[in-house]
Design a protein around this motif. Structure first.
Motif, PDB file in Angstrom:
ATOM      1  N   ALA A  61      33.152  39.851  34.686  1.00 56.24           N
ATOM      2  CA  ALA A  61      31.773  40.311  34.546  1.00 56.24           C
ATOM      3  C   ALA A  61      31.644  41.007  33.201  1.00 56.24           C
ATOM      4  CB  ALA A  61      31.431  41.267  35.673  1.00 56.24           C
TER       5      ALA A  61
ATOM      6  N   ASN B  55      28.470  32.793  45.464  1.00 58.36           N
ATOM      7  CA  ASN B  55      29.619  33.688  45.535  1.00 58.36           C
ATOM      8  C   ASN B  55      29.367  34.904  44.671  1.00 58.36           C
ATOM      9  OD1 ASN B  55      31.378  32.401  47.300  1.00 58.36           O
ATOM     10  ND2 ASN B  55      31.987  30.961  45.698  1.00 58.36           N
ATOM     11  N   VAL B  56      29.187  36.049  45.298  1.00 63.92           N
ATOM     12  CA  VAL B  56      28.997  37.256  44.513  1.00 63.92           C
ATOM     13  C   VAL B  56      30.251  38.116  44.629  1.00 63.92           C
ATOM     14  CG1 VAL B  56      26.509  37.216  44.809  1.00 63.92           C
ATOM     15  CG2 VAL B  56      27.886  38.555  46.366  1.00 63.92           C
TER      16      VAL B  56
ATOM     17  N   ALA C 127      28.247  46.965  37.393  1.00 64.45           N
ATOM     18  CA  ALA C 127      28.887  45.694  37.080  1.00 64.45           C
ATOM     19  C   ALA C 127      28.752  44.727  38.245  1.00 64.45           C
ATOM     20  CB  ALA C 127      30.366  45.923  36.759  1.00 64.45           C
TER      21      ALA C 127
ATOM     22  N   LEU D 207      24.254  35.690  38.870  1.00 61.00           N
ATOM     23  CA  LEU D 207      24.639  34.478  39.587  1.00 61.00           C
ATOM     24  C   LEU D 207      23.518  34.012  40.502  1.00 61.00           C
ATOM     25  CD1 LEU D 207      28.272  35.549  40.398  1.00 61.00           C
ATOM     26  CD2 LEU D 207      27.592  33.773  38.816  1.00 61.00           C
TER      27      LEU D 207
ATOM     28  N   ASP E 154      28.336  34.218  31.689  1.00 63.51           N
ATOM     29  CA  ASP E 154      27.282  34.529  32.664  1.00 63.51           C
ATOM     30  C   ASP E 154      27.449  33.759  33.964  1.00 63.51           C
ATOM     31  OD1 ASP E 154      26.085  36.385  31.184  1.00 63.51           O
ATOM     32  OD2 ASP E 154      24.270  35.257  30.711  1.00 63.51           O
TER      33      ASP E 154
ATOM     34  N   PHE F  32      33.337  45.811  29.666  1.00 62.84           N
ATOM     35  CA  PHE F  32      32.180  46.550  29.187  1.00 62.84           C
ATOM     36  C   PHE F  32      32.138  46.382  27.676  1.00 62.84           C
ATOM     37  CE2 PHE F  32      33.282  48.928  33.074  1.00 62.84           C
ATOM     38  CZ  PHE F  32      32.084  48.769  33.749  1.00 62.84           C
TER      39      PHE F  32
ATOM     40  N   MET G  92      33.467  44.561  44.270  1.00 65.50           N
ATOM     41  CA  MET G  92      34.491  45.232  43.471  1.00 65.50           C
ATOM     42  C   MET G  92      34.872  46.570  44.076  1.00 65.50           C
ATOM     43  SD  MET G  92      32.894  44.482  39.777  1.00 65.50           S
ATOM     44  CE  MET G  92      32.601  42.823  39.204  1.00 65.50           C
TER      45      MET G  92
ATOM     46  N   CYS H 192      23.315  39.642  40.399  1.00 65.36           N
ATOM     47  CA  CYS H 192      21.958  39.254  40.017  1.00 65.36           C
ATOM     48  C   CYS H 192      21.976  38.035  39.105  1.00 65.36           C
ATOM     49  CB  CYS H 192      21.256  40.395  39.304  1.00 65.36           C
ATOM     50  SG  CYS H 192      20.576  41.590  40.433  1.00 65.36           S
TER      51      CYS H 192
ATOM     52  N   VAL I  68      40.694  47.256  39.172  1.00 66.89           N
ATOM     53  CA  VAL I  68      39.587  46.895  40.039  1.00 66.89           C
ATOM     54  C   VAL I  68      40.004  45.709  40.897  1.00 66.89           C
ATOM     55  CG1 VAL I  68      38.532  45.499  38.240  1.00 66.89           C
ATOM     56  CG2 VAL I  68      37.130  46.318  40.090  1.00 66.89           C
ATOM     57  N   ASP I  69      39.641  45.812  42.153  1.00 66.11           N
ATOM     58  CA  ASP I  69      40.001  44.766  43.099  1.00 66.11           C
ATOM     59  C   ASP I  69      38.730  43.961  43.368  1.00 66.11           C
ATOM     60  OD1 ASP I  69      40.481  43.333  45.407  1.00 66.11           O
ATOM     61  OD2 ASP I  69      40.306  45.089  46.693  1.00 66.11           O
ATOM     62  N   ILE I  70      38.751  42.695  43.018  1.00 67.24           N
ATOM     63  CA  ILE I  70      37.537  41.880  43.143  1.00 67.24           C
ATOM     64  C   ILE I  70      37.698  40.858  44.250  1.00 67.24           C
ATOM     65  CG2 ILE I  70      35.967  40.317  41.960  1.00 67.24           C
ATOM     66  CD1 ILE I  70      36.716  41.605  39.375  1.00 67.24           C
ATOM     67  N   LYS I  71      36.794  40.930  45.208  1.00 63.42           N
ATOM     68  CA  LYS I  71      36.755  39.897  46.251  1.00 63.42           C
ATOM     69  C   LYS I  71      35.444  39.161  46.132  1.00 63.42           C
ATOM     70  CE  LYS I  71      39.312  42.571  49.531  1.00 63.42           C
ATOM     71  NZ  LYS I  71      38.948  43.597  50.491  1.00 63.42           N
ATOM     72  N   LYS I  72      35.392  38.031  46.805  1.00 60.57           N
ATOM     73  CA  LYS I  72      34.141  37.285  46.771  1.00 60.57           C
ATOM     74  C   LYS I  72      33.427  37.408  48.110  1.00 60.57           C
ATOM     75  CE  LYS I  72      35.695  33.697  43.700  1.00 60.57           C
ATOM     76  NZ  LYS I  72      36.230  32.362  43.717  1.00 60.57           N
TER      77      LYS I  72
ATOM     78  N   ILE J 279      40.326  46.594  33.624  1.00 61.04           N
ATOM     79  CA  ILE J 279      39.003  46.830  33.069  1.00 61.04           C
ATOM     80  C   ILE J 279      39.138  47.030  31.561  1.00 61.04           C
ATOM     81  CG2 ILE J 279      36.961  48.303  33.108  1.00 61.04           C
ATOM     82  CD1 ILE J 279      37.785  49.152  35.918  1.00 61.04           C
TER      83      ILE J 279
ATOM     84  N   ILE K  80      32.227  34.024  37.877  1.00 59.20           N
ATOM     85  CA  ILE K  80      32.260  35.253  38.681  1.00 59.20           C
ATOM     86  C   ILE K  80      33.136  36.296  37.985  1.00 59.20           C
ATOM     87  CG2 ILE K  80      32.961  36.220  40.885  1.00 59.20           C
ATOM     88  CD1 ILE K  80      32.241  33.716  42.197  1.00 59.20           C
TER      89      ILE K  80
ATOM     90  N   ASN L  70      16.643  37.661  33.734  1.00 58.20           N
ATOM     91  CA  ASN L  70      17.073  37.153  35.031  1.00 58.20           C
ATOM     92  C   ASN L  70      15.906  37.055  35.994  1.00 58.20           C
ATOM     93  OD1 ASN L  70      19.721  36.640  34.636  1.00 58.20           O
ATOM     94  ND2 ASN L  70      20.440  38.650  35.327  1.00 58.20           N
TER      95      ASN L  70
ATOM     96  N   ILE M  26      29.515  43.294  31.023  1.00 59.02           N
ATOM     97  CA  ILE M  26      28.413  44.232  31.235  1.00 59.02           C
ATOM     98  C   ILE M  26      28.162  44.994  29.937  1.00 59.02           C
ATOM     99  CG2 ILE M  26      27.614  46.185  32.608  1.00 59.02           C
ATOM    100  CD1 ILE M  26      28.067  43.660  34.231  1.00 59.02           C
TER     101      ILE M  26
ATOM    102  N   GLU N 169      24.965  43.761  38.730  1.00 56.91           N
ATOM    103  CA  GLU N 169      24.405  42.955  37.650  1.00 56.91           C
ATOM    104  C   GLU N 169      24.970  41.535  37.673  1.00 56.91           C
ATOM    105  OE1 GLU N 169      23.250  45.199  34.332  1.00 56.91           O
ATOM    106  OE2 GLU N 169      23.826  43.653  32.921  1.00 56.91           O
ATOM    107  N   LYS N 170      26.271  41.462  37.957  1.00 56.30           N
ATOM    108  CA  LYS N 170      26.880  40.130  38.034  1.00 56.30           C
ATOM    109  C   LYS N 170      26.253  39.325  39.175  1.00 56.30           C
ATOM    110  CE  LYS N 170      29.438  37.320  36.286  1.00 56.30           C
ATOM    111  NZ  LYS N 170      29.452  37.045  34.858  1.00 56.30           N
TER     112      LYS N 170
ATOM    113  N   TYR O 291      43.334  40.478  44.426  1.00 51.13           N
ATOM    114  CA  TYR O 291      44.073  40.515  43.184  1.00 51.13           C
ATOM    115  C   TYR O 291      43.540  41.645  42.331  1.00 51.13           C
ATOM    116  CZ  TYR O 291      46.896  38.911  39.399  1.00 51.13           C
ATOM    117  OH  TYR O 291      47.854  38.849  38.430  1.00 51.13           O
ATOM    118  N   MET O 292      44.427  42.331  41.673  1.00 51.63           N
ATOM    119  CA  MET O 292      44.005  43.447  40.850  1.00 51.63           C
ATOM    120  C   MET O 292      43.578  42.959  39.478  1.00 51.63           C
ATOM    121  SD  MET O 292      44.245  45.900  42.713  1.00 51.63           S
ATOM    122  CE  MET O 292      44.830  45.882  44.383  1.00 51.63           C
ATOM    123  N   PHE O 293      42.445  43.406  39.069  1.00 51.16           N
ATOM    124  CA  PHE O 293      42.007  43.082  37.729  1.00 51.16           C
ATOM    125  C   PHE O 293      41.929  44.357  36.902  1.00 51.16           C
ATOM    126  CE2 PHE O 293      40.452  39.591  40.227  1.00 51.16           C
ATOM    127  CZ  PHE O 293      40.734  38.504  39.437  1.00 51.16           C
TER     128      PHE O 293
END
Lengths: 213, 112
Positions: free
Chosen positions: B81, A102-103, A149, A157, B75, B58, A106, A155, A91-95, B14, B78, B102, B83, A152-153, B10-12
């Motif tokens: 996550a 910052n959300v 994911a 933040l 929580d 997860f 993905m 939300c 997964v490639d995550i950017k902000k 799972i 960033i 929330n 879940i 929800e993340k 950057y690759m993450f």
């Protein structure tokens, strides 16, 4: 309302006036931020809720199939069947900045190894069809799961940030601004009083001088 | 350690954490699977994988209910996550109640 502990001087007065102007402006800006954050949050949380319900039912469906598969097949066989995946999911995550929060954004990156087409990492000869069902369902859910994911993340933040902003807004509105106003009033009164007493004193002195003359 | 500031791509990876029967199916999709059984093991596993370039974790609700503190710790970050997903014994509704929490935190009352 408590007033600040300051000397009633003209210099303090002008300083406080400046602070009041800043506080009022800050309050307005923060209030705007809070409103916009809230609007986005409510949009997002609705989506989050719908998505979660969706994902939970789908996942349970898939788990049911998998349970059936594990009942039909021997555990060793099952583990062997799934233990060498053909795919590799990253997964490639950017902000992304939403109102100073910052959300994450993905993106799935799926890497297929070897031949394309079949998602199953095993041959069909020794596995049951329930396993195929379970895996294909799970494969379909994966993209939804990723969206969940992300949402929800975001939300989580945003909820934190909204709480923080609300506290700041309230502190400014009910504490800082009234205090400043009260203190400014107090200093102004004090200065006026001083002026009046100076005038009376001057008049008195003038009286005495004119009597002597 | 991946760079977490700015817009660095950057690759993450799972991860899925849970009891073995629930999560074995995820393995076929190329997701890393960590099976745990008790809370001590779960805590250690989650903390370890949170440090190791995993972007999404997860975790099944049954395991998550054992380690609420550990879940809460992530929580505010960033990445990763964390879940919650239901396990094969059905959902415990923790995921839903977290959404409602929330809402309550942000709005002040539950409006949904």
């Amino acid at each position: 309302m408590a007033r600040l502990n300051v000397n009633p001087t003209r210099m303090e007065l002008s300083g406080l006036k400046k602070r009041l102007a800043t506080a009022t402006r800050g309050h307005k800006l923060l209030k705007d931020k809070q409103d916009e954050l809230m609007r986005r949050f409510i949009e997002l949380i609705r989506k989050n809720k719908a998505l979660r319900m969706d994902v939970e039912t789908d996942l349970q469906d898939s788990f049911k199939d998998f349970l059936l598969a594990s009942a039909v097949m021997s555990p060793e066989m099952l583990e062997e069947a799934v233990s060498f995946p053909k795919e590799n999911i990253m997964v490639d995550i950017k902000k992304r900045n939403v109102m100073s929060v910052n959300v994450p954004v993905m993106n799935f990156i799926r890497k297929l190894e070897g031949d394309e087409g079949s998602i199953y990492p095993y041959g069909f000869a020794q596995t049951s069809s329930e396993l195929d069902d379970a895996i294909s369902k799970l494969y379909g859910i994966m993209s939804k799961l990723l969206e969940l994911a992300e949402v929800e993340k975001a939300c989580q933040l945003m909820a934190d940030e909204i709480e923080k902003t609300r506290r700041r807004v309230n502190a400014l509105e009910y504490r800082t601004i009234p205090e400043l106003k009260e203190t400014i009033r107090f200093i102004r009164m004090k200065l006026d009083e001083n002026e009046r007493s100076t005038i009376t004193r001057l008049m008195k002195v003038k009286d005495i001088i004119s009597k002597e003359a | 350690m991946p760079q977490r500031k700015g817009c660095v791509i950057y690759m993450f990876k799972i991860a899925v954490v849970g009891d073995k029967d629930s999560i074995l199916a995820f393995k076929a999709l190329g997701v890393d699977v960590f099976s745990v059984y008790d809370n001590e093991e779960a805590r250690r596993t989650v903390d370890t994988i949170a440090r190791n370039d995993y972007g999404i974790i997860f975790i099944t609700e049954h395991i998550a209910s054992l380690i609420p503190d550990t879940i809460e710790r992530y929580d505010k970050e960033i990445i990763p996550a964390v879940i919650l997903i239901p396990s094969n014994q059905g959902t415990l509704n923790i995921g839903m109640s977290r959404i409602n929490d929330n809402v309550e935190k942000a709005v002040g009352s539950n409006i949904l």
